[in-house]
Design a protein around this motif. Structure first.
Motif, PDB file in Angstrom:
ATOM      1  N   ASP A 286      36.562  -1.929 -33.772  1.00 33.19           N
ATOM      2  CA  ASP A 286      35.783  -1.051 -32.894  1.00 33.19           C
ATOM      3  C   ASP A 286      36.236  -1.127 -31.437  1.00 33.19           C
ATOM      4  N   GLY A 287      37.231  -1.954 -31.156  1.00 31.73           N
ATOM      5  CA  GLY A 287      37.773  -2.048 -29.805  1.00 31.73           C
ATOM      6  C   GLY A 287      36.916  -2.831 -28.832  1.00 31.73           C
ATOM      7  N   SER A 288      35.886  -3.510 -29.304  1.00 33.83           N
ATOM      8  CA  SER A 288      34.981  -4.214 -28.393  1.00 33.83           C
ATOM      9  C   SER A 288      35.505  -5.561 -27.931  1.00 33.83           C
ATOM     10  N   ALA A 289      36.498  -6.100 -28.634  1.00 38.92           N
ATOM     11  CA  ALA A 289      37.015  -7.422 -28.289  1.00 38.92           C
ATOM     12  C   ALA A 289      38.478  -7.524 -28.654  1.00 38.92           C
ATOM     13  N   LEU A 290      39.144  -8.481 -28.013  1.00 37.32           N
ATOM     14  CA  LEU A 290      40.508  -8.857 -28.362  1.00 37.32           C
ATOM     15  C   LEU A 290      40.447 -10.160 -29.141  1.00 37.32           C
ATOM     16  N   MET A 291      41.242 -10.268 -30.188  1.00 42.59           N
ATOM     17  CA  MET A 291      41.284 -11.464 -31.014  1.00 42.59           C
ATOM     18  C   MET A 291      42.631 -12.152 -30.793  1.00 42.59           C
ATOM     19  N   PHE A 292      42.579 -13.388 -30.279  1.00 44.13           N
ATOM     20  CA  PHE A 292      43.786 -14.133 -29.947  1.00 44.13           C
ATOM     21  C   PHE A 292      44.003 -15.244 -30.963  1.00 44.13           C
ATOM     22  N   GLY A 293      45.194 -15.290 -31.549  1.00 42.20           N
ATOM     23  CA  GLY A 293      45.491 -16.301 -32.556  1.00 42.20           C
ATOM     24  C   GLY A 293      46.665 -17.171 -32.175  1.00 42.20           C
ATOM     25  N   ALA A 294      46.874 -18.246 -32.949  1.00 38.16           N
ATOM     26  CA  ALA A 294      47.939 -19.202 -32.672  1.00 38.16           C
ATOM     27  C   ALA A 294      48.458 -19.774 -33.984  1.00 38.16           C
ATOM     28  N   GLU A 295      49.624 -20.416 -33.900  1.00 41.61           N
ATOM     29  CA  GLU A 295      50.179 -21.091 -35.058  1.00 41.61           C
ATOM     30  C   GLU A 295      49.481 -22.424 -35.289  1.00 41.61           C
ATOM     31  N   GLY A 296      49.721 -22.987 -36.484  1.00 40.17           N
ATOM     32  CA  GLY A 296      49.182 -24.299 -36.803  1.00 40.17           C
ATOM     33  C   GLY A 296      48.208 -24.242 -37.965  1.00 40.17           C
TER      34      GLY A 296
END
Length: 366
Positions: A286-296
């Motif tokens: 819905d464009g309300s948030a950004l989701m930030f991910g990482a390795e591991g």
């Protein structure tokens, strides 16, 4: 093919065994990374480009993060929010895994589908995933840790499945070449309105945004042309309405207004979380948030509410935050935006992470 982890000095990608890259001197790496940090990190918390203060609204129920629980997903290197399955995110490993794409339920962190891609060659270094307006997933096998030794890379495309579950899916394979020569890249973005594919290359001093042809062709090479200069980028995503482009690196995240097929202005800083091996970003459906991910193993995906100034038209030089907007808040999951001083103090630690990323791999025969 993909690269296998190995002890330093040198790394680099596969296909057939390739000569290792000599490691750069520690002083040169430190200087480059410090310069990147100081140039890209805002002077104050969540300061927008050009000195504009970026405001962040209070988190909503939809803007919650999750932990990837599947032990098979150890190097999550891309994220794409499903449109067919609310709350589900597509991801993949970036080496030593095979032709697999995983669907992870954000409510539980558990994998609800593992797709095995068929009809393609053996992936070399898968780095990105994006969902197009055609309802198809685009997987970018675009990594090249020697900064451009392969004269071509690939994109795989297949329809997002209507039902979730382990399955084999037939994918199309597209050959990609860059108009100005081979390069390393980790970010692939499909515009949600035009369907055009973009790739952001990964380099301290010569990174760029590359535009693909209007339509990809499976019958010949698809030439991608440079349309903008960029800092060191590890992933990117368009907002669902196609009006904004967000890019992230190890030390920064910014959102640019998108108009006439190009990013506009200097962009607005985003309060991205501190994640070390920062490898992925996507918008919620819905464009309300950004989701930030990482390795591991058991990596955390952190939700950061979209700032009003960055929704559609990010604040430009001299602009101010939306009237009445609250000050920037630390993202859910801990670790708010990286301030200038904190970033400088953490350079040493991150050099270890970035150095391992750059130099950890050895060639592997096809």
């Amino acid at each position: 093919m993909r690269l296998l982890p190995s002890p330093p000095p040198p790394p680099p990608p596969p296909v057939s065994a390739r000569p290792p890259r000599p490691a750069r001197g520690a002083a040169a790496v430190c200087a480059a990374v410090c310069a990147a940090v100081l140039a890209s990190v805002p002077a104050g918390p969540a300061a927008a480009a050009g000195g504009a203060a970026a405001a962040s609204p209070a988190p909503t129920a939809a803007a919650t993060g999750f932990t990837i629980a599947d032990p098979r997903i150890k190097e999550s290197s891309g994220l794409a929010a499903s449109r067919a399955h609310p709350g589900v995110y597509w991801t993949h490993n970036d080496s030593d895994d095979g032709p697999y794409v995983y669907a992870v339920d954000s409510a539980t962190g558990r994998t609800v589908a593992r797709l095995t891609l068929t009809g393609i060659g053996r992936p070399r270094d898968v780095e990105a995933i994006s969902l197009g307006p055609d309802g198809q997933l685009y997987v970018g096998d675009i990594g090249d840790n020697k900064d451009g030794t392969w004269d071509h890379v690939w994109i795989y495309r297949f329809p997002e499945p209507a039902k979730l579950g382990d399955a084999a899916v037939k994918a199309e394979q597209f050959t990609v070449r860059y108009a100005d020569g081979p390069r390393n890249a980790e970010a692939l973005m499909v515009h949600p309105v035009t369907g055009r594919v973009y790739i952001a290359s990964k380099s301290e001093d010569k990174g760029g945004l590359y535009e693909g042809p209007e339509k990809l062709s499976a019958s010949g090479a698809n030439v991608f042309r440079r349309v903008a200069d960029l800092p060191w980028v590890t992933d990117g995503a368009f907002s669902p309405d196609g009006a904004s482009l967000t890019l992230r690196g190890y030390f920064f995240a910014k959102t640019w207004a998108w108009k006439d097929g190009r990013p506009q202005g200097a962009g607005a800083a985003v309060g991205a979380p501190w994640q070390g091996q920062a490898e992925s970003v996507t918008y919620t459906a819905d464009g309300s948030a950004l989701m930030f991910g990482a390795e591991g193993a058991n990596s955390r995906v952190v939700a950061v509410p979209v700032q009003p100034a960055a929704a559609g038209v990010p604040a430009g030089p001299g602009a101010s935050a939306a009237p009445g907007a609250p000050p920037a808040a630390a993202p859910e999951g801990g670790g708010g935006g990286v301030g200038r001083g904190a970033a400088v103090l953490a350079v040493g630690a991150l050099l270890v992470v970035a150095g391992r990323r750059l130099f950890r791999r050895r060639p592997r025969s096809s």
